[in-house]
Design a protein around this motif. Structure first.
Motif, PDB file in Angstrom:
ATOM      1  N   MET A 232       0.856  -1.161   0.000  1.00 50.89           N
ATOM      2  CA  MET A 232       0.000   0.000   0.000  1.00 50.89           C
ATOM      3  C   MET A 232       0.907   1.231   0.000  1.00 50.89           C
ATOM      4  SD  MET A 232      -3.148   1.372   0.512  1.00 50.89           S
ATOM      5  CE  MET A 232      -4.133   0.086   1.172  1.00 50.89           C
ATOM      6  N   LEU A 233       0.658   2.134  -0.919  1.00 58.77           N
ATOM      7  CA  LEU A 233       1.392   3.399  -0.981  1.00 58.77           C
ATOM      8  C   LEU A 233       0.449   4.498  -0.529  1.00 58.77           C
ATOM      9  CD1 LEU A 233       3.935   4.987  -1.858  1.00 58.77           C
ATOM     10  CD2 LEU A 233       2.863   5.207  -4.098  1.00 58.77           C
ATOM     11  N   THR A 234       0.871   5.260   0.469  1.00 57.03           N
ATOM     12  CA  THR A 234       0.058   6.340   1.026  1.00 57.03           C
ATOM     13  C   THR A 234       0.804   7.652   0.847  1.00 57.03           C
ATOM     14  OG1 THR A 234      -0.685   4.770   2.705  1.00 57.03           O
ATOM     15  CG2 THR A 234      -1.229   7.061   3.071  1.00 57.03           C
ATOM     16  N   ALA A 235       0.114   8.711   0.388  1.00 57.90           N
ATOM     17  CA  ALA A 235       0.742  10.006   0.147  1.00 57.90           C
ATOM     18  C   ALA A 235      -0.037  11.116   0.838  1.00 57.90           C
ATOM     19  CB  ALA A 235       0.795  10.291  -1.349  1.00 57.90           C
ATOM     20  N   THR A 236       0.695  12.164   1.257  1.00 58.77           N
ATOM     21  CA  THR A 236       0.066  13.315   1.912  1.00 58.77           C
ATOM     22  C   THR A 236       0.149  14.546   1.030  1.00 58.77           C
ATOM     23  OG1 THR A 236       2.074  14.065   3.035  1.00 58.77           O
ATOM     24  CG2 THR A 236       0.734  12.425   4.183  1.00 58.77           C
ATOM     25  N   GLU A 237      -0.631  15.563   1.372  1.00 59.07           N
ATOM     26  CA  GLU A 237      -0.714  16.766   0.542  1.00 59.07           C
ATOM     27  C   GLU A 237       0.573  17.581   0.504  1.00 59.07           C
ATOM     28  OE1 GLU A 237      -3.803  19.310   2.020  1.00 59.07           O
ATOM     29  OE2 GLU A 237      -3.028  19.277   4.041  1.00 59.07           O
ATOM     30  N   LYS A 238       1.486  17.378   1.442  1.00 60.95           N
ATOM     31  CA  LYS A 238       2.736  18.140   1.442  1.00 60.95           C
ATOM     32  C   LYS A 238       3.906  17.326   0.914  1.00 60.95           C
ATOM     33  CE  LYS A 238       1.320  21.543   4.730  1.00 60.95           C
ATOM     34  NZ  LYS A 238       1.615  22.246   5.947  1.00 60.95           N
ATOM     35  N   GLY A 239       3.599  16.225   0.194  1.00 62.72           N
ATOM     36  CA  GLY A 239       4.631  15.488  -0.516  1.00 62.72           C
ATOM     37  C   GLY A 239       5.271  14.344   0.240  1.00 62.72           C
ATOM     38  N   PHE A 240       4.778  13.988   1.390  1.00 63.45           N
ATOM     39  CA  PHE A 240       5.322  12.860   2.128  1.00 63.45           C
ATOM     40  C   PHE A 240       4.558  11.601   1.753  1.00 63.45           C
ATOM     41  CE2 PHE A 240       6.514  16.506   4.607  1.00 63.45           C
ATOM     42  CZ  PHE A 240       7.815  16.221   4.995  1.00 63.45           C
ATOM     43  N   GLY A 241       5.221  10.474   1.843  1.00 65.31           N
ATOM     44  CA  GLY A 241       4.558   9.219   1.544  1.00 65.31           C
ATOM     45  C   GLY A 241       5.320   8.063   2.124  1.00 65.31           C
ATOM     46  N   LYS A 242       4.668   6.916   2.147  1.00 68.62           N
ATOM     47  CA  LYS A 242       5.358   5.705   2.581  1.00 68.62           C
ATOM     48  C   LYS A 242       4.683   4.493   1.980  1.00 68.62           C
ATOM     49  CE  LYS A 242       3.415   4.163   6.933  1.00 68.62           C
ATOM     50  NZ  LYS A 242       3.643   3.997   8.340  1.00 68.62           N
TER      51      LYS A 242
ATOM     52  N   ASP B 158       6.075  -4.175  -6.380  1.00 69.47           N
ATOM     53  CA  ASP B 158       7.471  -3.761  -6.531  1.00 69.47           C
ATOM     54  C   ASP B 158       7.838  -3.400  -7.972  1.00 69.47           C
ATOM     55  OD1 ASP B 158       8.104  -3.960  -3.864  1.00 69.47           O
ATOM     56  OD2 ASP B 158       8.946  -5.978  -4.029  1.00 69.47           O
ATOM     57  N   GLU B 159       7.150  -4.009  -8.940  1.00 69.60           N
ATOM     58  CA  GLU B 159       7.477  -3.758 -10.345  1.00 69.60           C
ATOM     59  C   GLU B 159       6.792  -2.504 -10.905  1.00 69.60           C
ATOM     60  OE1 GLU B 159       3.700  -5.822 -10.046  1.00 69.60           O
ATOM     61  OE2 GLU B 159       5.618  -6.268  -9.146  1.00 69.60           O
ATOM     62  N   ASP B 160       5.912  -1.877 -10.122  1.00 71.85           N
ATOM     63  CA  ASP B 160       5.159  -0.710 -10.592  1.00 71.85           C
ATOM     64  C   ASP B 160       6.001   0.571 -10.573  1.00 71.85           C
ATOM     65  OD1 ASP B 160       2.858  -2.221 -10.931  1.00 71.85           O
ATOM     66  OD2 ASP B 160       2.106  -1.765  -8.933  1.00 71.85           O
ATOM     67  N   GLU B 161       5.572   1.537 -11.369  1.00 74.85           N
ATOM     68  CA  GLU B 161       6.117   2.889 -11.342  1.00 74.85           C
ATOM     69  C   GLU B 161       4.978   3.840 -11.038  1.00 74.85           C
ATOM     70  OE1 GLU B 161       7.989   3.702 -15.083  1.00 74.85           O
ATOM     71  OE2 GLU B 161       9.874   2.832 -14.406  1.00 74.85           O
ATOM     72  N   ILE B 162       5.287   4.948 -10.386  1.00 77.49           N
ATOM     73  CA  ILE B 162       4.262   5.941 -10.085  1.00 77.49           C
ATOM     74  C   ILE B 162       4.670   7.286 -10.659  1.00 77.49           C
ATOM     75  CG2 ILE B 162       3.456   4.784  -7.996  1.00 77.49           C
ATOM     76  CD1 ILE B 162       5.041   6.921  -6.406  1.00 77.49           C
ATOM     77  N   MET B 163       3.664   8.118 -10.913  1.00 72.36           N
ATOM     78  CA  MET B 163       3.905   9.482 -11.378  1.00 72.36           C
ATOM     79  C   MET B 163       3.142  10.423 -10.460  1.00 72.36           C
ATOM     80  SD  MET B 163       3.762   8.924 -15.496  1.00 72.36           S
ATOM     81  CE  MET B 163       3.844  10.644 -15.857  1.00 72.36           C
ATOM     82  N   LEU B 164       3.830  11.437  -9.973  1.00 71.38           N
ATOM     83  CA  LEU B 164       3.243  12.439  -9.094  1.00 71.38           C
ATOM     84  C   LEU B 164       3.390  13.804  -9.751  1.00 71.38           C
ATOM     85  CD1 LEU B 164       5.039  11.157  -5.895  1.00 71.38           C
ATOM     86  CD2 LEU B 164       2.659  10.741  -6.492  1.00 71.38           C
ATOM     87  N   ILE B 165       2.393  14.649  -9.577  1.00 71.83           N
ATOM     88  CA  ILE B 165       2.441  15.998 -10.130  1.00 71.83           C
ATOM     89  C   ILE B 165       2.264  16.988  -8.983  1.00 71.83           C
ATOM     90  CG2 ILE B 165       1.417  17.638 -11.738  1.00 71.83           C
ATOM     91  CD1 ILE B 165       0.334  15.211 -13.293  1.00 71.83           C
ATOM     92  N   SER B 166       3.209  17.900  -8.832  1.00 69.20           N
ATOM     93  CA  SER B 166       3.129  18.904  -7.770  1.00 69.20           C
ATOM     94  C   SER B 166       2.176  20.019  -8.182  1.00 69.20           C
ATOM     95  CB  SER B 166       4.509  19.491  -7.488  1.00 69.20           C
ATOM     96  OG  SER B 166       4.897  20.338  -8.549  1.00 69.20           O
ATOM     97  N   THR B 167       1.823  20.872  -7.223  1.00 71.66           N
ATOM     98  CA  THR B 167       0.944  22.004  -7.532  1.00 71.66           C
ATOM     99  C   THR B 167       1.633  22.989  -8.476  1.00 71.66           C
ATOM    100  OG1 THR B 167       1.681  23.110  -5.510  1.00 71.66           O
ATOM    101  CG2 THR B 167      -0.388  21.889  -5.400  1.00 71.66           C
ATOM    102  N   GLY B 168       2.958  22.964  -8.495  1.00 74.86           N
ATOM    103  CA  GLY B 168       3.717  23.812  -9.405  1.00 74.86           C
ATOM    104  C   GLY B 168       3.874  23.218 -10.797  1.00 74.86           C
ATOM    105  N   GLY B 169       3.308  22.013 -11.018  1.00 68.23           N
ATOM    106  CA  GLY B 169       3.361  21.392 -12.328  1.00 68.23           C
ATOM    107  C   GLY B 169       4.569  20.517 -12.574  1.00 68.23           C
ATOM    108  N   VAL B 170       5.370  20.259 -11.535  1.00 60.21           N
ATOM    109  CA  VAL B 170       6.543  19.400 -11.691  1.00 60.21           C
ATOM    110  C   VAL B 170       6.092  17.945 -11.673  1.00 60.21           C
ATOM    111  CG1 VAL B 170       8.749  18.704 -10.683  1.00 60.21           C
ATOM    112  CG2 VAL B 170       8.029  21.100 -10.595  1.00 60.21           C
ATOM    113  N   LEU B 171       6.515  17.174 -12.664  1.00 58.17           N
ATOM    114  CA  LEU B 171       6.160  15.770 -12.790  1.00 58.17           C
ATOM    115  C   LEU B 171       7.308  14.914 -12.261  1.00 58.17           C
ATOM    116  CD1 LEU B 171       4.128  13.693 -13.966  1.00 58.17           C
ATOM    117  CD2 LEU B 171       5.488  13.779 -16.054  1.00 58.17           C
TER     118      LEU B 171
END
Length: 80
Positions: free
Chosen positions: A1-11, A48-61
């Motif tokens: 399980m991947l969990t992410a927060t609004e300020k960019g933290f995750g585990k 483990d074989e997956d990749e994720i993509m995150l987009i910041s509020t500033g548009g950084v991928l």
């Protein structure tokens, strides 16, 4: 399980860490929410074989492999 927060933290947590609970129990804490971390914005099952993509509020991928995210345990919520 991947969990992410609004300020960019995750585990990443193994699904086996999440134990079953009956009615009236306190549950588990997937990730701490605080002023520093912010609120939880998402949780998803990953492999483990997956990749994720995150987009910041500033548009950084950001694209990364799930293997690169540290795996940590979930915590049981203490009864008050």
């Amino acid at each position: 399980m991947l969990t992410a927060t609004e300020k960019g933290f995750g585990k990443r947590t193994a699904i086996a860490e999440y134990t079953r609970h009956g009615r009236g129990t306190q549950g588990m804490i997937a990730i701490q929410t605080s002023e520093r971390n912010g609120k939880v914005v998402g949780a998803v099952l990953v492999g483990d074989e997956d990749e994720i993509m995150l987009i910041s509020t500033g548009g950084v991928l950001i694209r990364t492999s799930v293997k690169q995210i540290r795996e940590m345990g979930a915590r049981r919520k203490a009864c008050a």
